[in-house]
Design an enzyme around this catalytic site. Sequence first.
Site, PDB file in Angstrom:
ATOM      1  N   GLY A   1       0.782  -1.236   0.000  1.00  0.00           N
ATOM      2  CA  GLY A   1       0.000   0.000   0.000  1.00  0.00           C
ATOM      3  C   GLY A   1       0.808   1.278   0.000  1.00  0.00           C
ATOM      4  N   SER A   2       2.043   1.250  -0.522  1.00  0.00           N
ATOM      5  CA  SER A   2       2.810   2.503  -0.524  1.00  0.00           C
ATOM      6  C   SER A   2       2.199   3.526  -1.484  1.00  0.00           C
ATOM      7  CB  SER A   2       4.288   2.244  -0.858  1.00  0.00           C
ATOM      8  OG  SER A   2       4.444   1.857  -2.201  1.00  0.00           O
TER       9      SER A   2
ATOM     10  N   LYS B   1      -8.306 -13.131 -11.753  1.00  0.00           N
ATOM     11  CA  LYS B   1      -9.163 -12.093 -12.343  1.00  0.00           C
ATOM     12  C   LYS B   1     -10.301 -11.741 -11.386  1.00  0.00           C
ATOM     13  CE  LYS B   1     -12.102 -15.319 -14.924  1.00  0.00           C
ATOM     14  NZ  LYS B   1     -12.728 -15.643 -16.213  1.00  0.00           N
TER      15      LYS B   1
ATOM     16  N   MET C   1      -3.651  -7.091  -7.897  1.00  0.00           N
ATOM     17  CA  MET C   1      -3.026  -8.061  -8.791  1.00  0.00           C
ATOM     18  C   MET C   1      -4.040  -9.001  -9.453  1.00  0.00           C
ATOM     19  SD  MET C   1      -0.151  -6.740  -8.588  1.00  0.00           S
ATOM     20  CE  MET C   1       1.070  -7.795  -9.354  1.00  0.00           C
ATOM     21  N   ARG C   2      -5.064  -8.417 -10.046  1.00  0.00           N
ATOM     22  CA  ARG C   2      -6.077  -9.194 -10.771  1.00  0.00           C
ATOM     23  C   ARG C   2      -6.455  -8.476 -12.054  1.00  0.00           C
ATOM     24  NH1 ARG C   2      -9.226 -12.978  -7.919  1.00  0.00           N
ATOM     25  NH2 ARG C   2      -8.310 -13.257  -5.867  1.00  0.00           N
ATOM     26  N   LEU C   3      -6.850  -9.264 -13.044  1.00  0.00           N
ATOM     27  CA  LEU C   3      -7.359  -8.661 -14.277  1.00  0.00           C
ATOM     28  C   LEU C   3      -8.780  -8.180 -14.040  1.00  0.00           C
ATOM     29  CD1 LEU C   3      -6.077 -11.168 -16.977  1.00  0.00           C
ATOM     30  CD2 LEU C   3      -5.239  -8.853 -16.481  1.00  0.00           C
ATOM     31  N   ILE C   4      -9.078  -6.998 -14.577  1.00  0.00           N
ATOM     32  CA  ILE C   4     -10.415  -6.404 -14.427  1.00  0.00           C
ATOM     33  C   ILE C   4     -11.250  -6.820 -15.642  1.00  0.00           C
ATOM     34  CG2 ILE C   4     -11.644  -4.199 -14.238  1.00  0.00           C
ATOM     35  CD1 ILE C   4      -9.789  -4.915 -11.829  1.00  0.00           C
TER      36      ILE C   4
ATOM     37  N   ASN D   1      -4.800   2.541 -13.434  1.00  0.00           N
ATOM     38  CA  ASN D   1      -3.851   1.579 -12.885  1.00  0.00           C
ATOM     39  C   ASN D   1      -2.463   2.200 -12.889  1.00  0.00           C
ATOM     40  OD1 ASN D   1      -2.885  -1.059 -12.026  1.00  0.00           O
ATOM     41  ND2 ASN D   1      -2.070  -1.319 -14.102  1.00  0.00           N
TER      42      ASN D   1
ATOM     43  N   HIS E   1       1.428   1.092 -13.199  1.00  0.00           N
ATOM     44  CA  HIS E   1       2.219  -0.068 -13.626  1.00  0.00           C
ATOM     45  C   HIS E   1       3.704   0.272 -13.520  1.00  0.00           C
ATOM     46  CE1 HIS E   1       3.024  -3.852 -15.552  1.00  0.00           C
ATOM     47  NE2 HIS E   1       3.919  -3.236 -16.285  1.00  0.00           N
TER      48      HIS E   1
HETATM   49  C1  GAR Z   1       3.588  -1.143  -7.401  1.00  0.00           C
HETATM   50  O1  GAR Z   1       4.948  -1.096  -7.735  1.00  0.00           O
HETATM   51  C2  GAR Z   1       2.729  -1.254  -8.641  1.00  0.00           C
HETATM   52  O2  GAR Z   1       3.276  -0.574  -9.716  1.00  0.00           O
HETATM   53  C3  GAR Z   1       2.725  -2.743  -8.864  1.00  0.00           C
HETATM   54  O3  GAR Z   1       2.577  -3.279  -7.579  1.00  0.00           O
HETATM   55  C4  GAR Z   1       3.252  -2.436  -6.649  1.00  0.00           C
HETATM   56  C5  GAR Z   1       2.329  -2.185  -5.467  1.00  0.00           C
HETATM   57  O4  GAR Z   1       3.040  -1.527  -4.457  1.00  0.00           O
HETATM   58  N1  GAR Z   1       1.650  -3.125  -9.724  1.00  0.00           N
HETATM   59  C6  GAR Z   1       1.767  -4.078 -10.644  1.00  0.00           C
HETATM   60  O5  GAR Z   1       2.773  -4.736 -10.805  1.00  0.00           O
HETATM   61  C7  GAR Z   1       0.512  -4.296 -11.478  1.00  0.00           C
HETATM   62  N2  GAR Z   1       0.803  -5.101 -12.623  1.00  0.00           N
HETATM   63  P1  GAR Z   1       2.281  -0.834  -3.230  1.00  0.00           P
HETATM   64  O6  GAR Z   1       1.356  -1.894  -2.626  1.00  0.00           O
HETATM   65  O7  GAR Z   1       3.400  -0.477  -2.295  1.00  0.00           O
HETATM   66  O8  GAR Z   1       1.557   0.353  -3.735  1.00  0.00           O
END
Ligand code: GAR
Length: 217
Positions: free
Chosen positions: A24-25, A77, A104-107, A121, A123
């Site tokens: 959750g950063s 998903k 981490m799921r497809l919408i 999103n 990425h």
């Molecule tokens: C982030 O780096 C985000 O870009 C990635 O998960 C991390 C979540 O970090 N998302 C993906 O890889 C989506 N394909 P967080 O929980 O610290 O925000």
Amino acid sequence: MGGYDRAMNTRQPLKVAILGSGKGSNAQAIMDAIQAGHLNARVVCVLSDVADAGILERARRNGIPAEFVDAAPFKTKLDGEGEQRYLRALRRHGAEVIALAGFMRLIKSGLLQAFANRILNIHPALLPAFPGVASWKQAVDYGVKVAGCTVHFVDAGTDSGPIILQKTVTVFDTDTPATLHARIQEQEHLAFPEALQLLAENRVRVAGRVVRIAPQE
Ligand code: GAR
């Protein structure tokens, strides 16, 4: 020219629901930007498909409604009954826009239709390079010299929707996947609040797959 239009509503805080599966950063960065007055938004809820995810704890510490919402029966998903549970929670909290912050799921189509052009999103790569998982490792393994992050609208593909903004980082010879991810995350924490503020100001226009940012009023 399409896109989400909040025409008369731009003085009102954008009502954002954050969905995440991890620490959750990014959610924290969004909450901090609101607190600091850089983002005219209100986080109406944080929802997670992982019961003990750090993102829920962070939301609670910030006084924001945080719920584990079971995404079963699927594992990768959000569809079927799980999707319905998310739709109900999002409506109950009055979400205007959805921010996927490490969800981490497809919408799938139910949510995409209910929130057309209103799901963003983050990425951890410069799309269209390195979609999918562990993009920072893909970048190191490929040997690219520039990496970064992308905020984009979500469509039916994997990390393929219209790009709102991107930020870059230099890849050093000494980088490991972990050190590169840490620097990409610093940029994510700037990019996501910035993109949401553009939506709050009603400056985002989508034409096909190209996003244009209208000048500030
Ligand atoms: C982030 O780096 C985000 O870009 C990635 O998960 C991390 C979540 O970090 N998302 C993906 O890889 C989506 N394909 P967080 O929980 O610290 O925000």
